[in-house]
Write a protein that holds these residues in place. Structure first.
Motif, PDB file in Angstrom:
ATOM      1  N   ASN A 139       0.845  -1.187   0.000  1.00 29.10           N
ATOM      2  CA  ASN A 139       0.000   0.000   0.000  1.00 29.10           C
ATOM      3  C   ASN A 139       0.884   1.242   0.000  1.00 29.10           C
ATOM      4  O   ASN A 139       1.740   1.385   0.870  1.00 29.10           O
ATOM      5  CB  ASN A 139      -0.895   0.034   1.248  1.00 29.10           C
ATOM      6  N   PRO A 140       0.714   2.135  -0.993  1.00 25.12           N
ATOM      7  CA  PRO A 140       1.493   3.375  -0.995  1.00 25.12           C
ATOM      8  C   PRO A 140       0.859   4.401  -0.063  1.00 25.12           C
ATOM      9  O   PRO A 140      -0.290   4.805  -0.240  1.00 25.12           O
ATOM     10  CB  PRO A 140       1.407   3.830  -2.458  1.00 25.12           C
ATOM     11  N   ASN A 141       1.601   4.793   0.963  1.00 22.53           N
ATOM     12  CA  ASN A 141       1.097   5.771   1.919  1.00 22.53           C
ATOM     13  C   ASN A 141       2.041   6.965   1.955  1.00 22.53           C
ATOM     14  O   ASN A 141       3.230   6.799   2.212  1.00 22.53           O
ATOM     15  CB  ASN A 141       1.014   5.164   3.331  1.00 22.53           C
ATOM     16  N   PRO A 142       1.545   8.176   1.684  1.00 19.40           N
ATOM     17  CA  PRO A 142       2.422   9.342   1.746  1.00 19.40           C
ATOM     18  C   PRO A 142       2.723   9.673   3.202  1.00 19.40           C
ATOM     19  O   PRO A 142       1.935   9.326   4.087  1.00 19.40           O
ATOM     20  CB  PRO A 142       1.591  10.433   1.076  1.00 19.40           C
ATOM     21  N   PRO A 143       3.857  10.333   3.461  1.00 19.18           N
ATOM     22  CA  PRO A 143       4.882  10.774   2.516  1.00 19.18           C
ATOM     23  C   PRO A 143       6.145   9.944   2.663  1.00 19.18           C
ATOM     24  O   PRO A 143       6.052   8.771   2.979  1.00 19.18           O
ATOM     25  CB  PRO A 143       5.115  12.221   2.951  1.00 19.18           C
ATOM     26  N   THR A 144       7.272  10.486   2.566  1.00 17.19           N
ATOM     27  CA  THR A 144       8.699  10.130   2.692  1.00 17.19           C
ATOM     28  C   THR A 144       9.315   9.696   1.382  1.00 17.19           C
ATOM     29  O   THR A 144       9.514  10.548   0.524  1.00 17.19           O
ATOM     30  CB  THR A 144       9.010   9.139   3.827  1.00 17.19           C
ATOM     31  N   GLU A 145       9.598   8.417   1.132  1.00 19.50           N
ATOM     32  CA  GLU A 145      10.484   8.005   0.050  1.00 19.50           C
ATOM     33  C   GLU A 145      10.052   8.543  -1.307  1.00 19.50           C
ATOM     34  O   GLU A 145       9.151   8.014  -1.934  1.00 19.50           O
ATOM     35  CB  GLU A 145      10.528   6.475  -0.022  1.00 19.50           C
ATOM     36  N   ASN A 146      10.702   9.650  -1.747  1.00 19.63           N
ATOM     37  CA  ASN A 146      10.320  10.297  -3.002  1.00 19.63           C
ATOM     38  C   ASN A 146       8.813  10.571  -3.054  1.00 19.63           C
ATOM     39  O   ASN A 146       8.181  10.456  -4.094  1.00 19.63           O
ATOM     40  CB  ASN A 146      10.724   9.434  -4.212  1.00 19.63           C
ATOM     41  N   GLY A 147       8.261  10.912  -1.901  1.00 20.83           N
ATOM     42  CA  GLY A 147       6.849  11.256  -1.865  1.00 20.83           C
ATOM     43  C   GLY A 147       5.931  10.099  -1.559  1.00 20.83           C
ATOM     44  O   GLY A 147       4.749  10.294  -1.352  1.00 20.83           O
ATOM     45  N   VAL A 148       6.441   8.862  -1.499  1.00 19.98           N
ATOM     46  CA  VAL A 148       5.586   7.697  -1.265  1.00 19.98           C
ATOM     47  C   VAL A 148       6.268   6.749  -0.284  1.00 19.98           C
ATOM     48  O   VAL A 148       7.437   6.425  -0.440  1.00 19.98           O
ATOM     49  CB  VAL A 148       5.292   6.942  -2.580  1.00 19.98           C
ATOM     50  N   LEU A 149       5.547   6.323   0.737  1.00 24.91           N
ATOM     51  CA  LEU A 149       6.027   5.305   1.661  1.00 24.91           C
ATOM     52  C   LEU A 149       5.337   4.000   1.295  1.00 24.91           C
ATOM     53  O   LEU A 149       4.123   3.875   1.408  1.00 24.91           O
ATOM     54  CB  LEU A 149       5.717   5.689   3.109  1.00 24.91           C
ATOM     55  N   MET A 150       6.131   3.021   0.813  1.00 28.53           N
ATOM     56  CA  MET A 150       5.561   1.737   0.416  1.00 28.53           C
ATOM     57  C   MET A 150       5.536   0.797   1.615  1.00 28.53           C
ATOM     58  O   MET A 150       6.574   0.514   2.203  1.00 28.53           O
ATOM     59  CB  MET A 150       6.374   1.126  -0.727  1.00 28.53           C
ATOM     60  N   HIS A 151       4.364   0.304   1.970  1.00 27.37           N
ATOM     61  CA  HIS A 151       4.200  -0.504   3.168  1.00 27.37           C
ATOM     62  C   HIS A 151       3.503  -1.813   2.810  1.00 27.37           C
ATOM     63  O   HIS A 151       2.494  -1.820   2.109  1.00 27.37           O
ATOM     64  CB  HIS A 151       3.369   0.252   4.202  1.00 27.37           C
ATOM     65  N   CYS A 152       4.068  -2.938   3.285  1.00 32.17           N
ATOM     66  CA  CYS A 152       3.448  -4.247   3.067  1.00 32.17           C
ATOM     67  C   CYS A 152       2.506  -4.571   4.223  1.00 32.17           C
ATOM     68  O   CYS A 152       2.934  -4.623   5.382  1.00 32.17           O
ATOM     69  CB  CYS A 152       4.516  -5.339   2.951  1.00 32.17           C
ATOM     70  N   THR A 153       1.238  -4.773   3.911  1.00 28.97           N
ATOM     71  CA  THR A 153       0.267  -5.224   4.903  1.00 28.97           C
ATOM     72  C   THR A 153       0.227  -6.750   4.863  1.00 28.97           C
ATOM     73  O   THR A 153      -0.062  -7.345   3.822  1.00 28.97           O
ATOM     74  CB  THR A 153      -1.127  -4.653   4.595  1.00 28.97           C
ATOM     75  N   CYS A 154       0.545  -7.386   6.003  1.00 33.04           N
ATOM     76  CA  CYS A 154       0.735  -8.838   6.037  1.00 33.04           C
ATOM     77  C   CYS A 154      -0.503  -9.570   6.572  1.00 33.04           C
ATOM     78  O   CYS A 154      -1.192  -9.066   7.462  1.00 33.04           O
ATOM     79  CB  CYS A 154       1.927  -9.191   6.926  1.00 33.04           C
ATOM     80  N   PRO A 155      -0.766 -10.778   6.065  1.00 39.11           N
ATOM     81  CA  PRO A 155      -1.827 -11.614   6.643  1.00 39.11           C
ATOM     82  C   PRO A 155      -1.435 -12.069   8.049  1.00 39.11           C
ATOM     83  O   PRO A 155      -0.259 -11.988   8.442  1.00 39.11           O
ATOM     84  CB  PRO A 155      -1.899 -12.806   5.687  1.00 39.11           C
ATOM     85  N   ALA A 156      -2.400 -12.560   8.790  1.00 39.88           N
ATOM     86  CA  ALA A 156      -2.131 -13.082  10.133  1.00 39.88           C
ATOM     87  C   ALA A 156      -1.097 -14.206  10.059  1.00 39.88           C
ATOM     88  O   ALA A 156      -1.158 -15.069   9.186  1.00 39.88           O
ATOM     89  CB  ALA A 156      -3.420 -13.591  10.762  1.00 39.88           C
ATOM     90  N   GLY A 157      -0.140 -14.158  10.950  1.00 32.54           N
ATOM     91  CA  GLY A 157       0.889 -15.186  10.998  1.00 32.54           C
ATOM     92  C   GLY A 157       2.147 -14.833  10.225  1.00 32.54           C
ATOM     93  O   GLY A 157       3.080 -15.643  10.177  1.00 32.54           O
ATOM     94  N   PHE A 158       2.188 -13.641   9.630  1.00 31.29           N
ATOM     95  CA  PHE A 158       3.365 -13.199   8.887  1.00 31.29           C
ATOM     96  C   PHE A 158       3.735 -11.781   9.321  1.00 31.29           C
ATOM     97  O   PHE A 158       2.876 -10.982   9.693  1.00 31.29           O
ATOM     98  CB  PHE A 158       3.114 -13.238   7.373  1.00 31.29           C
ATOM     99  N   ALA A 159       5.028 -11.476   9.239  1.00 26.95           N
ATOM    100  CA  ALA A 159       5.504 -10.161   9.673  1.00 26.95           C
ATOM    101  C   ALA A 159       6.784  -9.818   8.915  1.00 26.95           C
ATOM    102  O   ALA A 159       7.225 -10.572   8.042  1.00 26.95           O
ATOM    103  CB  ALA A 159       5.748 -10.148  11.181  1.00 26.95           C
ATOM    104  N   GLY A 160       7.370  -8.682   9.267  1.00 31.70           N
ATOM    105  CA  GLY A 160       8.571  -8.205   8.595  1.00 31.70           C
ATOM    106  C   GLY A 160       8.221  -7.140   7.573  1.00 31.70           C
ATOM    107  O   GLY A 160       7.057  -7.028   7.146  1.00 31.70           O
ATOM    108  N   PRO A 161       9.184  -6.341   7.141  1.00 36.18           N
ATOM    109  CA  PRO A 161       8.903  -5.264   6.184  1.00 36.18           C
ATOM    110  C   PRO A 161       8.348  -5.765   4.863  1.00 36.18           C
ATOM    111  O   PRO A 161       7.663  -5.032   4.159  1.00 36.18           O
ATOM    112  CB  PRO A 161      10.271  -4.593   6.003  1.00 36.18           C
ATOM    113  N   ASN A 162       8.628  -7.030   4.524  1.00 42.76           N
ATOM    114  CA  ASN A 162       8.113  -7.614   3.290  1.00 42.76           C
ATOM    115  C   ASN A 162       7.268  -8.855   3.549  1.00 42.76           C
ATOM    116  O   ASN A 162       7.075  -9.677   2.654  1.00 42.76           O
ATOM    117  CB  ASN A 162       9.259  -7.969   2.346  1.00 42.76           C
ATOM    118  N   CYS A 163       6.758  -8.993   4.795  1.00 40.79           N
ATOM    119  CA  CYS A 163       5.950 -10.159   5.190  1.00 40.79           C
ATOM    120  C   CYS A 163       6.735 -11.456   5.011  1.00 40.79           C
ATOM    121  O   CYS A 163       6.158 -12.525   4.767  1.00 40.79           O
ATOM    122  CB  CYS A 163       4.648 -10.224   4.384  1.00 40.79           C
ATOM    123  N   GLU A 164       8.065 -11.364   5.134  1.00 39.27           N
ATOM    124  CA  GLU A 164       8.909 -12.535   4.890  1.00 39.27           C
ATOM    125  C   GLU A 164       9.073 -13.431   6.115  1.00 39.27           C
ATOM    126  O   GLU A 164       9.529 -14.572   5.996  1.00 39.27           O
ATOM    127  CB  GLU A 164      10.292 -12.095   4.400  1.00 39.27           C
TER     128      GLU A 164
END
Length: 300
Positions: free
Chosen positions: A174-199
């Motif tokens: 999900n792109p949420n403003p602001p920061t990285e060149n105007g867009v903060l890219m955030h991974c929304t994870c399903p239950a049971g997963f975590a980490g910046p990339n749900c890894e």
């Protein structure tokens, strides 16, 4: 006398105009497999008589076509072919093993590393940056204003955002403003997963002794009425419980992280001390250019 002077000025103006290179004359030879957005013709904002011809690997030429294969050495028996054969890689080498012909994502086995046969540059010497970007002569790169990204600040960040971010295990970017060149890219994870990339794969229940192996650190997260324990592994270790070692330092240097490359991570070795580094969101480490970049191929 005035008529002669006017004639001289008109002649000079026409001569100057004849030296101008415009995109509508197709100096970049766009067409066929060489079309935008991978290959582009960009008017140079600091000199209206020049254009920038770009390749998808970050190379560029001024006032002449740009081709990736001009800088690729596939080997004495290899042939470079420019198309999007592999993820993030816009060329392949046609190789032979003496019996069969095959496509290889990179130089053929036994070939020398990349060699430059024409003068190419990631940023033209004139320091051309578009859309209000500022050229940094020390780093040789463009610093883009909010809302733009790319080698020349030519790409609105809304076009790059989430399409370059990998969210594993069913995660959604999900792109949420602001920061990285105007867009903060955030991974929304399903239950049971975590980490910046749900890894990270969680274990239902609380952290207990011995759950995370090989020096892994355990953390708990609550999702609704459920509690999950997650193991954060040291560099070079992977697995739900950090049970598998897959990389150790051979010597000082920078190395690919074959498991986490798609998340923009890579290794740095200081002697035999291993560190994990990460590129900005949506970028991956380009070992040919020794920098974080777009359009970088990772192991499947």
């Amino acid at each position: 006398m005035l008529r002669i002077l006017s004639l001289v000025l008109v002649t000079f103006a026409c001569f100057t105009l004849s030296l101008a290179v415009q995109c509508n004359t197709n100096p970049c030879e766009l067409g066929g497999d060489f079309v935008p957005p991978n290959y582009q013709c960009l008017p140079a904002t600091d000199n209206v008589n020049n254009v920038i011809c770009t390749c998808p690997d970050g190379h560029a030429e001024i006032n002449r076509r740009c081709r990736i294969c001009d800088t690729i050495n596939c080997g004495p028996n290899g042939v470079c072919i420019e198309r999007s054969f592999f993820e993030g890689l816009f060329y392949a080498c046609g190789c032979t093993n003496g019996t069969n012909n095959y496509l290889n994502p990179g130089p053929c086995p036994g070939a020398n590393p990349i060699t430059t046969t024409t003068t190419t540059t990631a940023i033209p010497p004139t320091g051309i940056c578009l859309n209000g970007g500022v050229y940094n002569s020390i780093t040789g790169t463009c610093t883009c204003i909010n809302g733009y990204t790319g080698l020349y600040c030519e790409i609105p960040s809304g076009q790059t955002g989430c399409q370059n971010v990998v969210c594993a295990n069913g995660g959604v970017c999900n792109p949420n403003p602001p920061t990285e060149n105007g867009v903060l890219m955030h991974c929304t994870c399903p239950a049971g997963f975590a980490g910046p990339n749900c890894e990270l794969v969680g274990t239902l229940g609380r952290c207990v002794a011995g759950l995370c192996q090989n020096g892994g650190a355990c953390e708990e997260r609550v999702t609704g009425s459920l509690i999950y324990a997650f193991c954060r592994c040291p560099p070079g270790i992977t697995g739900q419980c950090c049970q598998s070692s897959y990389f150790s330092c051979p010597m000082t240097g920078v190395y690919a992280d074959p498991i986490n490359c798609k998340f923009g991570r890579y290794f740095q070795c200081n002697g035999y001390t291993l560190s994990s580094l990460s590129c900005p969101r949506g970028l991956r480490y380009n070992f040919m250019k020794m920098r974080c970049d777009t359009d970088v191929s990772c192991p499947p």
